[in-house]
Design an enzyme around this catalytic site. Structure first.
Site, PDB file in Angstrom:
ATOM      1  N   ASP B  52       0.865  -1.176   0.000  1.00  0.00           N
ATOM      2  CA  ASP B  52       0.000   0.000   0.000  1.00  0.00           C
ATOM      3  C   ASP B  52       0.907   1.234   0.000  1.00  0.00           C
ATOM      4  O   ASP B  52       1.577   1.527   0.986  1.00  0.00           O
ATOM      5  CB  ASP B  52      -0.878  -0.054   1.261  1.00  0.00           C
ATOM      6  CG  ASP B  52      -1.837   1.117   1.346  1.00  0.00           C
ATOM      7  OD1 ASP B  52      -1.581   2.157   0.720  1.00  0.00           O
ATOM      8  OD2 ASP B  52      -2.847   0.984   2.057  1.00  0.00           O
ATOM      9  N   CYS B  80      19.630  17.531 -10.112  1.00  0.00           N
ATOM     10  CA  CYS B  80      19.633  16.272 -10.866  1.00  0.00           C
ATOM     11  C   CYS B  80      18.844  16.465 -12.162  1.00  0.00           C
ATOM     12  O   CYS B  80      19.221  16.004 -13.238  1.00  0.00           O
ATOM     13  CB  CYS B  80      18.994  15.152 -10.058  1.00  0.00           C
ATOM     14  SG  CYS B  80      19.748  14.831  -8.461  1.00  0.00           S
ATOM     15  N   CYS B  83      20.195  17.829 -15.798  1.00  0.00           N
ATOM     16  CA  CYS B  83      20.693  16.908 -16.828  1.00  0.00           C
ATOM     17  C   CYS B  83      19.657  15.838 -17.163  1.00  0.00           C
ATOM     18  O   CYS B  83      19.441  15.506 -18.320  1.00  0.00           O
ATOM     19  CB  CYS B  83      21.967  16.212 -16.364  1.00  0.00           C
ATOM     20  SG  CYS B  83      23.403  17.274 -16.237  1.00  0.00           S
ATOM     21  N   HIS B  84      19.041  15.258 -16.120  1.00  0.00           N
ATOM     22  CA  HIS B  84      18.254  14.035 -16.312  1.00  0.00           C
ATOM     23  C   HIS B  84      16.762  14.290 -16.513  1.00  0.00           C
ATOM     24  O   HIS B  84      15.999  13.328 -16.641  1.00  0.00           O
ATOM     25  CB  HIS B  84      18.447  13.095 -15.122  1.00  0.00           C
ATOM     26  CG  HIS B  84      19.863  12.611 -14.955  1.00  0.00           C
ATOM     27  ND1 HIS B  84      20.460  11.768 -15.842  1.00  0.00           N
ATOM     28  CD2 HIS B  84      20.775  12.862 -13.995  1.00  0.00           C
ATOM     29  CE1 HIS B  84      21.704  11.514 -15.438  1.00  0.00           C
ATOM     30  NE2 HIS B  84      21.919  12.163 -14.331  1.00  0.00           N
ATOM     31  N   CYS B 118      27.784  12.134  -9.692  1.00  0.00           N
ATOM     32  CA  CYS B 118      27.071  13.255 -10.315  1.00  0.00           C
ATOM     33  C   CYS B 118      27.189  14.511  -9.463  1.00  0.00           C
ATOM     34  O   CYS B 118      27.443  15.601  -9.971  1.00  0.00           O
ATOM     35  CB  CYS B 118      25.594  12.917 -10.506  1.00  0.00           C
ATOM     36  SG  CYS B 118      25.257  11.919 -11.968  1.00  0.00           S
ATOM     37  N   CYS B 181      28.075 -16.272   3.517  1.00  0.00           N
ATOM     38  CA  CYS B 181      26.729 -15.732   3.289  1.00  0.00           C
ATOM     39  C   CYS B 181      25.754 -16.876   3.017  1.00  0.00           C
ATOM     40  O   CYS B 181      24.634 -16.913   3.525  1.00  0.00           O
ATOM     41  CB  CYS B 181      26.734 -14.761   2.120  1.00  0.00           C
ATOM     42  SG  CYS B 181      27.905 -13.405   2.273  1.00  0.00           S
ATOM     43  N   ARG B 222      22.605  -3.168   5.459  1.00  0.00           N
ATOM     44  CA  ARG B 222      22.144  -4.510   5.821  1.00  0.00           C
ATOM     45  C   ARG B 222      23.293  -5.516   5.804  1.00  0.00           C
ATOM     46  O   ARG B 222      23.373  -6.407   6.642  1.00  0.00           O
ATOM     47  CB  ARG B 222      21.032  -4.962   4.850  1.00  0.00           C
ATOM     48  CG  ARG B 222      20.400  -6.289   5.235  1.00  0.00           C
ATOM     49  CD  ARG B 222      19.644  -6.144   6.543  1.00  0.00           C
ATOM     50  NE  ARG B 222      19.276  -7.423   7.132  1.00  0.00           N
ATOM     51  CZ  ARG B 222      20.053  -8.104   7.962  1.00  0.00           C
ATOM     52  NH1 ARG B 222      21.268  -7.658   8.262  1.00  0.00           N
ATOM     53  NH2 ARG B 222      19.639  -9.232   8.502  1.00  0.00           N
ATOM     54  N   CYS B 226      24.694  -8.178   8.600  1.00  0.00           N
ATOM     55  CA  CYS B 226      24.947  -9.610   8.399  1.00  0.00           C
ATOM     56  C   CYS B 226      26.329  -9.990   8.916  1.00  0.00           C
ATOM     57  O   CYS B 226      26.487 -10.987   9.627  1.00  0.00           O
ATOM     58  CB  CYS B 226      24.856  -9.965   6.906  1.00  0.00           C
ATOM     59  SG  CYS B 226      23.188 -10.338   6.343  1.00  0.00           S
TER      60      CYS B 226
END
Lengths: 110, 265
Positions: B52, B80, B83-84, B118, B181, B222, B226
């Site tokens: 949602d 940003c 250019c983009h 950039c 891992c 993350r 780990c």
């Protein structure tokens, strides 16, 4: 130093008929710092939460909620409302420092 | 029997010779050929938040990112968008093919690093700290434009040594628990580690809103978690090791739809 209360998001259903029970959904960006945590130096990070949420319809209080430290960051609050007539909602979030942020949205009936 | 074995060896030699003649290392084989997204390991309650867009708190970051996209910063007076232009068109598919080899820098760069390239080179603005809220906001906004598109990173040619380095990191046992891992994410996915259901460690949902952190996190944050969990010493976010690992992980998830911004416990 209270963290700023972020931009609120409010959503009302687009099509509402008179007498319909609608769900009003709100989300606000806030850290909800509990006051139980410590920083890396071991100092307690002071409590800083949104303490109260109020929703008024045409100036009349229709929903209110007291928030507690166990509530997650970026609190999502939804409640139901019986739409009888068109009007203006005013939503207010107030933090521990007493600062508040307000959003308004108009209820239109189809 | 002996003759058959010899033929077998001959065939193997032929395959190797063909590979050499084509001038490339052999195609890597995935341990999990048909990967499953992390959403298969999430609870219905968590998925209800993810599915949602109003309820998903990561959209607060998306909104901040969209604002930052159009905000002029730095000495060259550009944003940003200068250019983009419209990110909804120009950034479509970018998250799906990152990390990617950067020919001038001659290394693989992540989406986070590309934003900072950039900023420093084109905008004359300071680099944003890795995993900071403003950087995660921009990457979440960019990643959203690729939602639903299959992950498709290019590991061929000059990118291959970085992929191989990432694979080595993935398969190296580390930490006091001496785990790789794959010890969790290949050998034991779908099983419980105390109260947590182990996923396949697919990266297609990042940046993700993590309920534990109550914020949007980047993949490399993350990864640090780990490595700490197996009681190892995590390399820095944004460094070479994790960047190569992120590249390898994207290849593991090749073909899965980009789910960013996902919600995970």
């Amino acid at each position: 130093m209270a963290a700023p209360i972020g931009q609120p998001r409010v959503r009302l259903p687009a099509q509402v008929r008179a007498g319909e029970i609608i769900e009003i959904r709100t989300l606000i960006s806030h850290v909800m710092e509990t006051g139980q945590r410590r920083d890396q130096a071991g100092n307690v990070i002071p409590r800083d939460i949104i303490r109260r949420f109020e929703a008024k319809f045409e100036g009349e209080l229709v929903f209110a909620m007291d928030l507690a430290p166990a509530i997650s960051a970026n609190p999502y609050i939804a409640f139901q409302f019986k739409a009888e007539r068109p009007g203006r909602f005013e939503f207010t979030w107030t933090n521990d420092a007493g600062e508040s942020r307000t959003a308004t949205q108009d209820l239109r009936l189809a | 029997m002996r003759r058959a074995a010899l033929v077998g060896i001959g065939a193997a030699a032929l395959v190797a010779a063909v590979a050499l003649a084509q001038g490339g290392p052999p195609e890597p084989q995935r341990q999990i050929p048909n990967p499953m997204s992390g959403r298969h390991f999430a609870t219905p309650e968590t998925l209800a938040i993810q599915d949602d867009d109003f309820l998903n708190p990561a959209f607060l970051w998306v909104e901040e990112g969209e604002e930052a996209w159009n905000r002029v910063e730095g000495t060259s007076g550009q944003s940003c968008a200068s250019c983009h232009q419209d990110a909804r068109e120009t950034m479509r598919g970018v998250r799906a093919r990152m990390p990617a080899y950067h020919p001038r820098l001659q290394r693989v760069v992540t989406l986070e690093q590309q934003v900072n390239i950039c900023r420093t080179e084109r905008m004359g603005a300071p680099a944003l700290p890795i995993d900071s809220r403003p950087l995660n906001a921009i990457t979440t906004f960019i990643a959203l434009q690729s939602r639903g598109m299959p992950v498709n990173v290019d590991i061929s040619g000059p990118a291959r040594p970085f992929f191989d380095a990432g694979e080595r990191f993935y398969n190296t046992r580390r930490g006091q628990l001496d785990m790789r891992c794959g010890s969790c994410h290949e050998d034991n996915y779908g099983r419980y580690l105390r109260a947590d259901l182990l996923s396949q460690g697919m990266s297609n949902g990042f940046p993700t809103y993590r309920l534990k952190e109550q914020r949007v996190i980047s993949l490399q944050f993350r990864l640090q978690g780990c490595v700490n969990d197996v009681r190892g010493e995590a390399p820095p976010m944004g460094g070479e090791e994790f960047t190569n690992l992120e590249f390898y992980l994207a290849w593991r998830a090749q073909g899965l739809p980009v789910e960013s911004p996902s919600v995970r416990r």
